[in-house]
Design a protein around this motif. Sequence first.
Motif, PDB file in Angstrom:
ATOM      1  N   VAL A 151       0.854  -1.190   0.000  1.00 27.66           N
ATOM      2  CA  VAL A 151       0.000   0.000   0.000  1.00 27.66           C
ATOM      3  C   VAL A 151       0.890   1.240   0.000  1.00 27.66           C
ATOM      4  CG1 VAL A 151      -1.774   1.265   1.250  1.00 27.66           C
ATOM      5  CG2 VAL A 151      -1.813  -1.244   1.222  1.00 27.66           C
ATOM      6  N   SER A 152       0.660   2.129  -0.975  1.00 30.03           N
ATOM      7  CA  SER A 152       1.477   3.341  -1.070  1.00 30.03           C
ATOM      8  C   SER A 152       0.657   4.615  -0.913  1.00 30.03           C
ATOM      9  CB  SER A 152       2.205   3.366  -2.418  1.00 30.03           C
ATOM     10  OG  SER A 152       1.291   3.264  -3.491  1.00 30.03           O
ATOM     11  N   GLY A 153      -0.633   4.492  -0.619  1.00 32.93           N
ATOM     12  CA  GLY A 153      -1.479   5.649  -0.415  1.00 32.93           C
ATOM     13  C   GLY A 153      -2.908   5.209  -0.150  1.00 32.93           C
ATOM     14  N   PRO A 154      -3.801   6.160   0.181  1.00 32.06           N
ATOM     15  CA  PRO A 154      -5.190   5.811   0.509  1.00 32.06           C
ATOM     16  C   PRO A 154      -5.887   5.026  -0.594  1.00 32.06           C
ATOM     17  CG  PRO A 154      -4.738   8.100   1.059  1.00 32.06           C
ATOM     18  CD  PRO A 154      -3.547   7.603   0.299  1.00 32.06           C
ATOM     19  N   ASP A 155      -5.573   5.327  -1.840  1.00 29.20           N
ATOM     20  CA  ASP A 155      -6.230   4.653  -2.956  1.00 29.20           C
ATOM     21  C   ASP A 155      -5.226   3.970  -3.880  1.00 29.20           C
ATOM     22  OD1 ASP A 155      -8.875   5.574  -2.230  1.00 29.20           O
ATOM     23  OD2 ASP A 155      -8.227   7.545  -2.941  1.00 29.20           O
ATOM     24  N   ARG A 156      -4.041   3.673  -3.346  1.00 29.59           N
ATOM     25  CA  ARG A 156      -3.011   3.073  -4.180  1.00 29.59           C
ATOM     26  C   ARG A 156      -2.466   1.815  -3.515  1.00 29.59           C
ATOM     27  NH1 ARG A 156       1.583   6.928  -6.171  1.00 29.59           N
ATOM     28  NH2 ARG A 156       1.953   5.064  -7.419  1.00 29.59           N
ATOM     29  N   ALA A 157      -2.552   0.706  -4.227  1.00 30.24           N
ATOM     30  CA  ALA A 157      -2.019  -0.549  -3.717  1.00 30.24           C
ATOM     31  C   ALA A 157      -1.594  -1.425  -4.893  1.00 30.24           C
ATOM     32  CB  ALA A 157      -3.055  -1.281  -2.862  1.00 30.24           C
ATOM     33  N   PHE A 158      -0.494  -2.111  -4.729  1.00 30.89           N
ATOM     34  CA  PHE A 158       0.005  -3.044  -5.737  1.00 30.89           C
ATOM     35  C   PHE A 158      -0.183  -4.457  -5.212  1.00 30.89           C
ATOM     36  CE2 PHE A 158       3.877  -5.487  -7.176  1.00 30.89           C
ATOM     37  CZ  PHE A 158       3.361  -5.802  -8.426  1.00 30.89           C
ATOM     38  N   GLU A 159      -1.081  -5.202  -5.855  1.00 31.61           N
ATOM     39  CA  GLU A 159      -1.301  -6.583  -5.447  1.00 31.61           C
ATOM     40  C   GLU A 159      -0.263  -7.482  -6.102  1.00 31.61           C
ATOM     41  OE1 GLU A 159      -5.132  -8.320  -5.231  1.00 31.61           O
ATOM     42  OE2 GLU A 159      -6.151  -6.405  -4.825  1.00 31.61           O
ATOM     43  N   LEU A 160       0.411  -8.271  -5.271  1.00 30.68           N
ATOM     44  CA  LEU A 160       1.479  -9.124  -5.747  1.00 30.68           C
ATOM     45  C   LEU A 160       0.910 -10.400  -6.373  1.00 30.68           C
ATOM     46  CD1 LEU A 160       2.821  -7.196  -3.658  1.00 30.68           C
ATOM     47  CD2 LEU A 160       4.306  -9.093  -3.010  1.00 30.68           C
ATOM     48  N   PRO A 161       1.467 -10.840  -7.506  1.00 33.93           N
ATOM     49  CA  PRO A 161       1.058 -12.136  -8.053  1.00 33.93           C
ATOM     50  C   PRO A 161       1.228 -13.234  -7.001  1.00 33.93           C
ATOM     51  CG  PRO A 161       2.409 -10.951  -9.636  1.00 33.93           C
ATOM     52  CD  PRO A 161       2.474 -10.173  -8.351  1.00 33.93           C
ATOM     53  N   VAL A 162       0.258 -14.137  -6.944  1.00 36.11           N
ATOM     54  CA  VAL A 162       0.232 -15.164  -5.895  1.00 36.11           C
ATOM     55  C   VAL A 162       0.545 -16.525  -6.504  1.00 36.11           C
ATOM     56  CG1 VAL A 162      -1.160 -16.238  -4.088  1.00 36.11           C
ATOM     57  CG2 VAL A 162      -1.532 -13.823  -4.682  1.00 36.11           C
TER      58      VAL A 162
END
Length: 327
Positions: A151-162
Motif C-alpha cells: 500500500v502506497s497511499g489511501p487509494d493506491r495498492a500493488f497486489e502481488l502475483p500469488v
Amino acid sequence: MEASVALRPVDGVHVTTLIDNYTDVLLPDEGPIRRWGAIGTGGRAAPVPDSISISGQTVDGLRAEHGFSALVELRVAGAVRRILFDAGVTPDGLIGNLDRLELRPDSFESIVFSHGHFDHVMGLDGVARRLGSTNMPVYLHPDFWRQRRLVSGPDRAFELPVPSRSAIEGVGFSIIEGRQPSYLLDGMLLVTGEVDRTVPFEQGLPNHQAYVSGEWQPDPLIHDDQALVLHVAGKGLVILTGCGHAGVVNIVRYARRLTGVDQVYAVLGGFHLRAGPVVTETVTALAELSPALLVPSHCTSWTAQQALAAAMPDATRPNTVGTRFEL
C-alpha cells in the motif's frame, strides 16, 4: 550457545548468483569470488547471431532483474550436492540464465523458497517447463500462499502475483511445508523456518498487507521469510537470505542460536535494508559479528550498501548475476 539443531560441517560451499538486480561483466575475480564476464574466470558470454555487426555475431549476457535466485553447491568428501534457493521474478529469467551458465535444473536435489513474494518464485515457471513431470521436493513456509499487497497511499495498492499450489503440484513438484527449522542433505543444510524476531530495530515492511479471514490486514513481519545456513569446517557459518524480511540481524542471531556456532563466515543475499536509523543499527550489529564476507544483494538499497562497505571494507563485496562465491 547450546545448539538445538545438529548441523554437519561441510568441506566447502559454492554459491552462484542466478538472479539478482545487477550485472557487471567488467568485475575481476577477488579471493574466493569468481566473476562471470570479460575479465573474471567464472565464465564468459557465448556468441549469438545478429544482423547488424560485421561478423554477424554478438555476445549474449546474463539477465538481471528485480528478484533473487542462487545455486547452492555443498562440497563434502569429494562429492557435490546441489539445491536451488529461490527462482527470480520472470518466467524465463532463471531458466535462461541457467542455460547461459550451462547448469541443468535436473541436477538439483530440491528447491527451497525463502518466502512467497513473486520476485522469488515466478521463475519456477521456466524450470517446470524444462523439467516436465518431476517429483522434486519444494520446501516452503505455510504462509507462502498468502495473497498480499503493498500500500502506497489511501487509494493506491500493488497486489502481488500469488503462487498457485495446485499449479505447482500439478507439474509434479512435491511440496513440503514447515514453520520449524529443518535440515536437508543428510543434515548439512539448515532451513531456518520462521525466524525469531528479537531485534527491536528490525520492524519489517510497514506498508505490507495480507488478505486474511476475508479482509486486508497489516502484515509487516512476513513470517514466512526464512534463510539457509551451512557450517564450513574451520570457517564458521554461511548464511544465505532471500529478502531478509525477518531482519538480517535477527536471521544471523537465530542461525547462531540454532546451530551453537558463534563464528560467522559469510552472509549473502537480500537484506531488505532501505533507509533510516535501521541502517545504522544494522551496520553496527553486523560489524560486531566480523564476518569474513558480506554480500548485500537484491533489495538492499545503495545507501545501505555504501554504509556496510564503509564500516566493513575488507568484508563487503558487491553481488552480480553469475558471480560464484567459493567458500
